[in-house]
Design an enzyme around this catalytic site. Structure first.
Site, PDB file in Angstrom:
ATOM      1  N   GLU A   1       0.821  -1.222   0.000  1.00  0.00           N
ATOM      2  CA  GLU A   1       0.000   0.000   0.000  1.00  0.00           C
ATOM      3  C   GLU A   1       0.850   1.265   0.000  1.00  0.00           C
ATOM      4  O   GLU A   1       0.582   2.204   0.739  1.00  0.00           O
ATOM      5  CB  GLU A   1      -0.959  -0.007   1.201  1.00  0.00           C
TER       6      GLU A   1
ATOM      7  N   GLU B   1      -4.901  -9.280   0.602  1.00  0.00           N
ATOM      8  CA  GLU B   1      -5.757  -9.254   1.798  1.00  0.00           C
ATOM      9  C   GLU B   1      -7.189  -9.324   1.277  1.00  0.00           C
ATOM     10  O   GLU B   1      -7.499  -8.697   0.271  1.00  0.00           O
ATOM     11  CB  GLU B   1      -5.612  -7.941   2.596  1.00  0.00           C
TER      12      GLU B   1
END
Ligand SMILES: *[C@@H]1O[C@H](CO)[C@@H](O)[C@H](O)[C@H]1NC(C)=O
Ligand SMILES: *[C@@H]1O[C@H](CO)[C@@H](O)[C@H](O)[C@H]1NC(C)=O
Ligand SMILES: *[C@@H]1O[C@H](CO)[C@@H](O)[C@H](O)[C@H]1NC(C)=O
Ligand SMILES: *[C@@H]1O[C@H](CO)[C@@H](O)[C@H](O)[C@H]1NC(C)=O
Ligand SMILES: *[C@@H]1O[C@H](CO)[C@@H](O)[C@H](O)[C@H]1NC(C)=O
Ligand SMILES: *[C@@H]1O[C@H](CO)[C@@H](O)[C@H](O)[C@H]1NC(C)=O
Ligand SMILES: *[C@@H]1O[C@H](CO)[C@@H](O)[C@H](O)[C@H]1NC(C)=O
Length: 552
Positions: free
Chosen positions: A165, A266
């Site tokens: 991220e 995820e």
């Protein structure tokens, strides 16, 4: 597998584990396969204790600033393994590991249970390529490679991630640095005959953002050595368990021709069933049409974690950490993963995949604010050569020196600008939007700081106090006048090359000895010799080489 020089014991252990080795997983085209040609799917779970989060304007994503190295805690792994086995996972994702610690117990236990590890090479704060003002420099390269060196002895490392991220919907300037990290890590893995994959885990966002970043990581960059990431991860919470099965139609279409493997790094939305996730997306994720595009995913996550008001995790530790209580999330995921079993699609076969990547050329005019020009490979030898010759040296006032560096860069660059020198600070800057990388930008930030301090000291003609910076710097009287010339000599040009093993990491106390005042005034080191010293590391850093240097 890489055999280390360390000891006969390590060798024996390595050989013992070779016998029971897990099959290697590799990427062919856009899919993963085990050695016998069977398609491989990541049926995983995130396995990472959440670190401490200090919220604030500097931390918009609420990233933790500390970490727990779960893979170094053998007792905890032994405690958790039965639960992971109940879940039937074949992979865990871990977010940070300390390369100085021993990971044998966890890695061997997981290997014996058929569990692969996807490991992020990053650490919190300065151990990652960051979202704003990113760099790809020797300190990060060395940290990444040390972690690889620590884990390469295990047969169950599936992939190393170079970032999680990092690019966000508002800022993609880190993209060229992530790509350069993937390039250099990949070259290093090839050089040590490692088959581990190189991955990146992306934050979700609007279609344009997700697609452009994904494309950036898997196209043929002119400075990319012909490579791309192997494993694109999307952290995706869009799909709550009871969402309709066309939730991912658009995403699947957009990734229909993605050239490398992709998975959900995820997953597990909490929005539609707060507190109790049903995980009924699992059967959909692991069957066509999704499996035409994706190679599984890692449910988030095993340990309790709070994020943006949502409670994730399914295992709560007792106060003494010796036992686990699981919740309904766990029970539900057990039933979905159990029903799935190992009943994965087998098509398309490996033989139908291209033998070599045929990456699309990179589009010009990205829809993201990032340059297609990648920074060079950080060069330890060149930066070591520069560091040794600098006249004014940053001396960390505290072990946690990163807190003062921003201020000190500001001070030094301000002083230089007042004297009309703006170039020196450009030399230490890297700009991922314009694709302009200063020649010293690839060096450890402490060296970059010493470089601008030395420039100032020189412009002040070595005036008393010009190398103090409130007690954060000191003169090296053996250093070399002519900072600019020194940089040209040590770093004649930036290049892309296969990095070699990182310098040996010594305890902090050892590095201070042998500093500075010894040696012949005006002496310096040429690049070749510096390289020998850095590869031979220990002796040099302990000061053995001080004074035994070539005359400039
Ligand atoms: C790694 O572990 C060592 C030994 O416990 C410790 O000194 C060091 O601070 C740790 N490094 C990080 C980055 O946490
Ligand atoms: C998507 O995100 C990008 C930034 O990455 C932004 O420029 C664009 O306006 C956004 N598009 C929509 C439709 O929100
Ligand atoms: C999912 O289930 C919850 C309650 O169990 C309900 O409130 C929500 O509307 C459902 N969402 C969908 C997309 O069916
Ligand atoms: C329990 O483990 C966590 C890390 O997972 C650690 O921070 C904490 O200190 C441990 N507590 C005890 C009582 O050992
Ligand atoms: C991060 O900063 C700490 C000091 O605050 C330092 O010990 C460590 O080496 C740095 N890590 C990297 C990768 O630069
Ligand atoms: C070092 O620099 C920091 C930041 O400018 C400053 O606060 C501190 O007083 C300086 N000196 C020492 C010895 O820390
Ligand atoms: C000081 O300069 C000498 C000569 O270039 C070098 O060998 C030594 O490593 C430098 N000391 C420090 C602390 O950088």
């Amino acid at each position: 597998m890489r055999l280390h020089l360390y000891s006969a014991l390590a060798l024996a252990t390595a050989l013992a584990w070779t016998a029971a080795a897990l099959p290697k997983v590799s990427r062919t085209g856009r899919y993963l396969y085990t050695e016998d040609g069977t398609r491989f799917f990541i049926k995983g779970i995130a396995y990472q204790t959440q670190g401490q989060i200090v919220p604030g304007p500097d931390n918009p994503l609420n990233q933790p600033s500390t970490f727990v190295d779960n893979l170094a805690d053998g007792n905890a792994c032994a405690r958790d393994l039965p639960y992971l086995q109940q879940l039937g996972v074949n992979a865990i994702r871990a977010y940070s590991a300390n390369s100085s610690l021993n990971h044998d117990d966890c890695m061997h236990a997981f290997s014996a249970a058929g569990i692969y590890v996807i490991l992020d090479l990053t650490l919190p704060l300065n151990g990652s390529i960051v979202t704003t003002q990113p760099s790809w420099s020797t300190n990060l390269l060395d940290q990444f490679l040390r972690t690889i060196d620590t884990f390469e002895q295990y047969d169950n490392v599936l992939a190393y991630n170079v970032g999680n991220e990092v690019m966000t919907s508002t800022t993609s300037e880190a993209a060229p640095f992530i790509m350069a990290a993937a390039r250099d890590v990949k070259a290093y893995l090839n050089s040590i005959q490692s088959s581990a994959l190189v991955g990146y885990a992306a934050i979700n966002g609007n279609d344009t953002f997700v697609d452009n970043n994904a494309q950036f990581l898997a196209c043929d960059h002119p400075d990319g050595d012909g490579g791309a990431i192997d494993l694109y991860g999307l952290n995706d919470y869009q799909w709550c368990g009871n969402a309709s099965s066309d939730t991912f139609d658009s995403l699947n279409q957009r990734f229909a021709n993605y050239p490398v493997a992709a998975y959900f790094s995820e997953f597990g939305g909490e929005n539609c069933n707060p507190g109790v996730r049903v995980w009924t997306e699992v059967p959909v994720m692991f069957s066509a049409p999704m499996t035409n595009v994706w190679s599984g995913g890692a449910a988030f996550g095993y340990f309790s974690a709070m994020s943006q008001g949502h409670q994730f995790g399914m295992a709560t530790l007792s106060s003494d950490n010796t036992s686990i209580t699981t919740d309904a999330d766990f029970t539900n995921l057990v039933s979905e993963y159990t029903a799935l079993g190992t009943n994965f699609p087998t098509t398309p076969p490996q033989s139908a995949q291209p033998k070599t990547d045929n990456l699309p050329s990179c589009p010009t005019g990205w829809g993201i604010t990032a340059s297609g020009a990648l920074p060079p490979t950080p060069d330890d030898a060149a930066c070591g050569c520069l560091a040794d010759g600098l006249l004014c040296q940053f001396v960390p006032p505290t072990p946690d020196y990163t807190v003062v560096m921003g201020d000190l860069f500001g001070v030094a660059c301000g002083l230089l600008a007042n004297l009309g020198d703006t170039q020196s600070c450009l030399d230490v800057s890297a700009d991922g939007v314009s694709g302009v990388y200063g020649r010293v930008a690839m060096c450890d930030p402490t060296i970059r700081l010493s470089y601008v301090m030395s420039q100032y000291y020189e412009l002040e003609h070595g005036a008393e106090g010009a190398c103090s910076f409130l007690g954060n710097a000191t003169v090296n009287y053996s250093g070399k006048a002519g900072t600019g010339g020194l940089a040209s000599k040590c770093i004649p040009s930036a290049s892309v090359f296969t990095p070699s093993a990182p310098p040996v990491l010594l305890p902090v106390s050892a590095t201070a000895s042998g500093s500075s005042t010894a040696g012949t005034k005006g002496a310096s080191i040429n690049g070749a010799e510096a390289k020998t010293i850095w590869v031979g590391a220990a002796a040099c850093i302990l000061g053995t080489f001080v004074g035994a240097v070539m005359v400039y």
